[in-house]
Design a protein around this motif. Structure first.
Motif, mmCIF file in Angstrom:
data_model
loop_
_atom_site.group_PDB
_atom_site.id
_atom_site.type_symbol
_atom_site.label_atom_id
_atom_site.label_comp_id
_atom_site.label_asym_id
_atom_site.label_seq_id
_atom_site.Cartn_x
_atom_site.Cartn_y
_atom_site.Cartn_z
ATOM 1 N N VAL A 1 5.303 10.014 -2.653
ATOM 2 C CA VAL A 1 5.285 8.796 -1.656
ATOM 3 C C VAL A 1 6.342 8.426 -0.732
ATOM 4 O O VAL A 1 7.167 7.879 -1.337
ATOM 5 C CB VAL A 1 4.918 7.734 -2.709
ATOM 6 C CG1 VAL A 1 4.456 6.599 -1.685
ATOM 7 C CG2 VAL A 1 3.463 7.857 -3.340
ATOM 8 N N TYR B 1 0.702 -1.296 0.026
ATOM 9 C CA TYR B 1 -0.041 0.133 -0.004
ATOM 10 C C TYR B 1 0.914 1.292 -0.180
ATOM 11 O O TYR B 1 2.107 1.177 0.415
ATOM 12 C CB TYR B 1 -0.911 -0.085 1.408
ATOM 13 C CG TYR B 1 -2.023 -1.152 1.312
ATOM 14 C CD1 TYR B 1 -3.296 -0.611 1.009
ATOM 15 C CD2 TYR B 1 -1.787 -2.406 1.646
ATOM 16 C CE1 TYR B 1 -4.240 -1.702 1.256
ATOM 17 C CE2 TYR B 1 -2.538 -3.278 1.600
ATOM 18 C CZ TYR B 1 -4.032 -3.018 1.423
ATOM 19 O OH TYR B 1 -4.860 -4.010 1.443
ATOM 20 N N ASP B 2 0.221 2.385 -0.564
ATOM 21 C CA ASP B 2 1.264 3.695 -0.336
ATOM 22 C C ASP B 2 0.825 4.103 0.705
ATOM 23 O O ASP B 2 0.082 3.749 1.734
ATOM 24 C CB ASP B 2 0.664 4.439 -1.698
ATOM 25 C CG ASP B 2 -0.546 5.088 -1.692
ATOM 26 O OD1 ASP B 2 -1.180 5.000 -0.593
ATOM 27 O OD2 ASP B 2 -1.201 5.691 -2.505
ATOM 28 N N ASN B 3 1.356 5.549 1.028
ATOM 29 C CA ASN B 3 1.205 5.981 2.684
ATOM 30 C C ASN B 3 0.073 6.454 2.718
ATOM 31 O O ASN B 3 -0.313 6.772 3.975
ATOM 32 C CB ASN B 3 2.448 7.225 2.835
ATOM 33 C CG ASN B 3 2.201 8.065 1.431
ATOM 34 O OD1 ASN B 3 2.136 7.843 0.154
ATOM 35 N ND2 ASN B 3 1.962 9.332 2.186
ATOM 36 N N GLN C 1 11.389 8.880 -5.300
ATOM 37 C CA GLN C 1 10.218 9.545 -4.709
ATOM 38 C C GLN C 1 10.763 10.877 -3.932
ATOM 39 O O GLN C 1 10.596 11.846 -3.774
ATOM 40 C CB GLN C 1 9.339 8.908 -4.155
ATOM 41 C CG GLN C 1 8.363 7.986 -4.880
ATOM 42 C CD GLN C 1 7.564 8.676 -5.778
ATOM 43 O OE1 GLN C 1 6.721 9.345 -5.505
ATOM 44 N NE2 GLN C 1 7.529 8.430 -7.199
ATOM 45 N N LEU D 1 5.993 3.106 1.966
ATOM 46 C CA LEU D 1 5.010 2.055 1.660
ATOM 47 C C LEU D 1 4.628 1.394 3.079
ATOM 48 O O LEU D 1 5.560 1.257 4.019
ATOM 49 C CB LEU D 1 5.478 1.375 0.629
ATOM 50 C CG LEU D 1 5.955 1.955 -0.654
ATOM 51 C CD1 LEU D 1 6.456 0.567 -1.691
ATOM 52 C CD2 LEU D 1 4.805 2.517 -1.389
ATOM 53 N N LEU E 1 11.286 4.357 -4.303
ATOM 54 C CA LEU E 1 10.985 5.207 -3.260
ATOM 55 C C LEU E 1 12.137 6.350 -3.121
ATOM 56 O O LEU E 1 12.008 7.323 -2.787
ATOM 57 C CB LEU E 1 10.933 4.322 -1.876
ATOM 58 C CG LEU E 1 9.567 3.799 -1.465
ATOM 59 C CD1 LEU E 1 9.973 2.859 -0.339
ATOM 60 C CD2 LEU E 1 8.477 4.788 -1.223
ATOM 61 N N MET F 1 -1.287 -0.793 -3.718
ATOM 62 C CA MET F 1 -0.603 -0.881 -5.199
ATOM 63 C C MET F 1 -0.536 -2.039 -5.869
ATOM 64 O O MET F 1 -0.730 -1.978 -7.235
ATOM 65 C CB MET F 1 0.707 -0.275 -4.932
ATOM 66 C CG MET F 1 0.581 1.499 -4.094
ATOM 67 S SD MET F 1 2.517 1.918 -3.772
ATOM 68 C CE MET F 1 3.215 2.025 -5.278
#
Length: 306
Positions: free
Chosen positions: A281, A244-246, A274, A284, A271, A251
């Motif tokens: 994001v 899952y994303d934050n 990012q 995760l 990440l 996802m």
């Protein structure tokens, strides 16, 4: 021309970045506690806590896990070991949502412990609070409170920092669980999730049906090699990973095997990109399920609503 819903949300987010620091400062000066509803439960927060701001800004933030845990329980006895419980926001929502679930909440921050105990008082028969930090975490023994969270420091400790002398081990926590209980390991420990899992993988993997942790590889504070080490341990375990994303949006689902390790490594690299691109994001959430649990949950979770 009238603003669309999306544009209105964007404007509110921008305004929140300006107004929230001022509101935090005012509440702190007045020593004014907050109350906040999460998962239908009213909890109390310190004056400088920003959870309400995060959930106003992003309504899906920290909102999906309660329903997922309830579905995992299926009405059977489930124990969640909540490492880095903060003020007990997740624990209180989980306990309220499912009478078959118990929670062992672990928190070493003295500023949060009082709120944690208060917020879980109504569920005292199913809630256990453990005061302490899970570790050890290498040479970092100075813990510093930072508003809504806290963390172990890489630099010289300040006088106000907590110097950790004794640690709570994962083995000790798992010994507190009933022999017949199904167990979920949940950790949100500010940069040490990967390190603790890599160091204590065997005992956690052997006992826990699901392992839910914050995957923040760019800012991990343990040995950098632990990122690749943990990825290989997960891939070799036969577990299925839900990522899952934050903001709590799923996802991808990663089946066991070599492809899983490749995908987790690619997500780690993503990440880093990012972070370099101004934190779209920043981290995760990874859930690593045993095969029987993943099969019971099924591939679709569209109906999971808190």
């Amino acid at each position: 021309m009238a603003l669309t819903v999306r544009k209105k949300r964007f404007v509110r987010r921008l305004l929140g970045y300006a107004t929230n620091p001022a509101a935090v400062k005012a509440r702190t000066l007045l020593n004014r506690e907050q109350t906040h509803d999460i998962g239908g439960v009213r909890i109390t927060l310190p004056p400088d806590h920003s959870l309400p701001f995060y959930q106003r800004r992003d309504p899906t933030y920290d909102a999906y896990a309660v329903a997922l845990l309830r579905r995992l329980s299926g009405g059977e006895r489930l124990t969640v070991i909540d490492v880095g419980a903060n003020v007990g926001d997740t624990a209180a929502a989980v306990l309220a949502a499912d009478p078959a679930t118990e929670v062992i909440s672990v928190e070493g921050n003295e500023d949060f412990l009082g709120y944690l105990r208060r917020n879980l008082a109504a569920y005292s028969e199913r809630a256990t609070v453990v005061a302490g930090f899970v570790g050890p975490v290498g040479e970092r023994v100075a813990y510093r409170t930072q508003g809504s969270t806290g963390g172990f420091q890489p630099a010289v400790a300040e006088e106000s920092d907590t110097q950790v002398q004794e640690w709570v081990s994962p083995a000790q926590l798992l010994q507190m669980v009933g022999q017949e209980d199904r167990v979920v390991w949940k950790s949100d420990i500010d940069g040490f999730d990967i390190h603790v899992l890599a160091e204590h993988w065997n005992v956690i993997d052997e006992r826990c049906e699901a392992i839910w942790f914050e995957f923040d590889s760019p800012r991990t504070l343990g040995d950098r090699a632990d990122v690749a080490r943990l990825i290989e341990l997960i891939a070799a375990s036969g577990r299925t990973c839900w990522v899952y994303d934050n903001l709590g949006r799923r996802m991808v689902v990663l089946a066991p095997g070599e492809g899983q390790a490749t995908a987790l490594s690619a997500l780690s690299e993503w990440l880093h990109e990012q972070i370099e691109g101004h934190i779209t994001v920043p981290y995760l959430d990874v859930w690593a399920f045993r095969s029987d649990s993943a099969g019971r949950l099924g591939a679709e979770t569209a109906d999971l609503k808190t």
